[in-house]
Design an enzyme around this catalytic site. Structure first.
Site, PDB file in Angstrom:
ATOM      1  N   ASP A  54     -11.358  -9.646   5.047  1.00 37.45           N
ATOM      2  CA  ASP A  54     -12.395 -10.096   4.733  1.00 37.45           C
ATOM      3  C   ASP A  54     -12.030 -11.248   4.507  1.00 37.45           C
ATOM      4  OD1 ASP A  54     -12.693  -7.472   3.902  1.00 37.45           O
ATOM      5  OD2 ASP A  54     -13.559  -7.631   1.649  1.00 37.45           O
TER       6      ASP A  54
ATOM      7  N   ASP B  30      -5.407  -7.645   3.926  1.00 32.68           N
ATOM      8  CA  ASP B  30      -6.654  -7.126   3.795  1.00 32.68           C
ATOM      9  C   ASP B  30      -7.776  -8.280   3.113  1.00 32.68           C
ATOM     10  OD1 ASP B  30      -8.322  -4.960   2.297  1.00 32.68           O
ATOM     11  OD2 ASP B  30      -7.377  -4.754  -0.029  1.00 32.68           O
TER      12      ASP B  30
ATOM     13  N   LYS C  91       4.820 -14.868   0.885  1.00 33.95           N
ATOM     14  CA  LYS C  91       4.898 -15.471  -0.438  1.00 33.95           C
ATOM     15  C   LYS C  91       6.463 -15.423  -0.117  1.00 33.95           C
ATOM     16  CE  LYS C  91       3.417 -16.805  -3.239  1.00 33.95           C
ATOM     17  NZ  LYS C  91       2.257 -18.234  -3.900  1.00 33.95           N
TER      18      LYS C  91
ATOM     19  N   TYR D  19       0.886  -1.145  -0.144  1.00 38.15           N
ATOM     20  CA  TYR D  19       0.043  -0.292   0.160  1.00 38.15           C
ATOM     21  C   TYR D  19       0.719   1.512   0.011  1.00 38.15           C
ATOM     22  CZ  TYR D  19      -5.003  -1.850   1.105  1.00 38.15           C
ATOM     23  OH  TYR D  19      -5.955  -2.976   1.064  1.00 38.15           O
TER      24      TYR D  19
ATOM     25  N   ASP E 298      -1.092 -18.279  -0.289  1.00 36.49           N
ATOM     26  CA  ASP E 298      -2.342 -18.768  -1.140  1.00 36.49           C
ATOM     27  C   ASP E 298      -2.326 -19.457  -0.384  1.00 36.49           C
ATOM     28  OD1 ASP E 298       0.343 -20.235  -1.175  1.00 36.49           O
ATOM     29  OD2 ASP E 298      -0.320 -20.175  -3.152  1.00 36.49           O
TER      30      ASP E 298
END
Ligand code: IPM
Ligand code: MG
Length: 361
Positions: free
Chosen positions: A254, A250, A194, A143, A226
């Protein structure tokens, strides 16, 4: 008298105004019962601020927040601002607040309440007992990393660029928040990265591993992002505390939210080192139901409980507010978003009244 606290109240857009009203009423009730006092001061943010000042985060709003003990925010955004350039959009105000207040740690608890188990899209036996805390890094990573921007290419065309970058300092400080949080929960921390592809993740993992000896009581594991996305829906009970990069967090928060059935139930806290914390529901401004007295104020109210706990150290008051939420749910009281067939559906205001009655009763 147990203290006086100054709270910056930023209702924002859409349902923000309605739910913040209920949230503030509950905070006031908590202050009455536990013998402390609030000075609430309201300021515009998001679309509301664009209308009033041309800026999504006016300087005066940021100054008010800096001078407060905590910030209580509703939601920002709406379709009427979607076509503005990205630095003028309401969402920019959130990023500006996070950066301006140094709020690097975002705590997003996702706990399934037994009363709402039927509201999850997943089978009850999968989500029963789910109690996850996502600790999302909030002021670095993809971000905020530079270079960023849209640049012309020499040979024609353009190139969009964002950069995922973290310093050891940034990883260490979010790591410590996460280890501490895990320590206060079930003692399990899963660091999500990752590292099989990204150098930034390799450093992330190295630094987190380096902190582990300081927290021998916390069991540390690692997972690729993932796989984590998959495991969250396959076997969510395996998780206690998750710590991860801004963008990964983020997305995963969710997903974790949806395990609990309604994003309308989930609070969040954004904390820095020492200054005021920011408390807001995870859900957005829901422009489709704004002004119709249909919104679910419970995430806002639970954000108020987090404010009491984390910024004011009023944990008894926080627990009492959380208990009032459980009580109204046990009474079968539901807003439309969490209603099972045959439930007693109430509006935002009535939910607020029921909460007060449960809190004071
Ligand atoms: C969130 C939101 C924000 C984010 C947006 C609105 C800027 O999705 O708080 O999760 O991406 O951080
Ligand atoms: Mg988000």
């Amino acid at each position: 008298m147990g203290g006086r606290y100054k709270i910056a109240v930023l209702p924002g857009d859409g349902i923000g105004t309605e739910i913040v009203q209920v949230g503030v009423a509950m905070l006031e009730a908590a202050a009455r019962r536990f013998d402390f006092a609030f000075d609430f001061e309201e300021a515009p943010i998001g679309g509301a601020a664009i209308g009033a000042t041309g800026e999504p985060l006016p300087a005066a709003t940021l100054e008010l927040c800096k001078a407060s003990d905590a910030v209580f925010l509703g939601a920002v955004g709406g379709p009427q601002w979607d076509t503005l350039p990205s630095d003028k959009r309401p969402e920019k105000a959130l990023l500006g607040l996070r950066a301006g207040l140094g709020l690097f740690a975002n705590l997003r608890p996702a706990r399934i309440l037994p009363q709402l188990i039927g509201a999850s899209a997943l089978k009850p036996e999968v989500v029963e007992g789910v109690d996850i805390l996502v600790v999302r890094e909030l002021t670095g990573g993809l971000y905020f990393g530079i270079p960023k921007g849209i640049f012309p290419e020499k040979k024609g065309g353009r190139r969009g660029v964002n950069t995922m970058s973290y310093s050891t300092f940034e990883i260490e400080r979010i790591g410590r928040v996460a280890f501490e949080a895990a320590r206060g929960r079930r003692g399990k921390l899963c660091s999500v990265d990752k590292a099989n592809v990204l150098e930034v993740s390799q450093l992330w993992r190295e630094v987190i591993v380096g902190l582990a000896p300081e927290y021998p009581d916390v069991e540390l594991t690692h997972m690729y992002v993932d796989n984590c996305a998959m495991q969250l829906v396959r076997q969510p009970r395996q998780f206690d505390t998750i710590v991860t990069e801004n963008m990964f967090g983020d997305i995963l928060s969710d997903e974790a939210a949806m395990l609990t059935g309604s994003i309308g139930m989930l609070p969040s806290a954004s904390l820095g080192s020492g200054g005021p914390g920011l408390y807001e529901p995870v859900h957005g401004s829901a422009p489709d139901i704004a002004g119709q007295d249909k919104a679910n104020p419970l995430a806002q109210v639970l954000s108020g409980a987090m404010l009491l706990r984390h910024s004011l150290r009023q944990s008894e008051a926080a627990q009492a507010v959380e208990k009032a939420v459980q009580t109204v749910l046990e009474q079968g009281c539901r807003t439309g978003d969490i209603a099972a067939p045959g439930a007693h559906i109430v509006g935002c205001r009535a939910m607020g009244e029921r909460l007060l009655a449960a809190f004071e009763g």
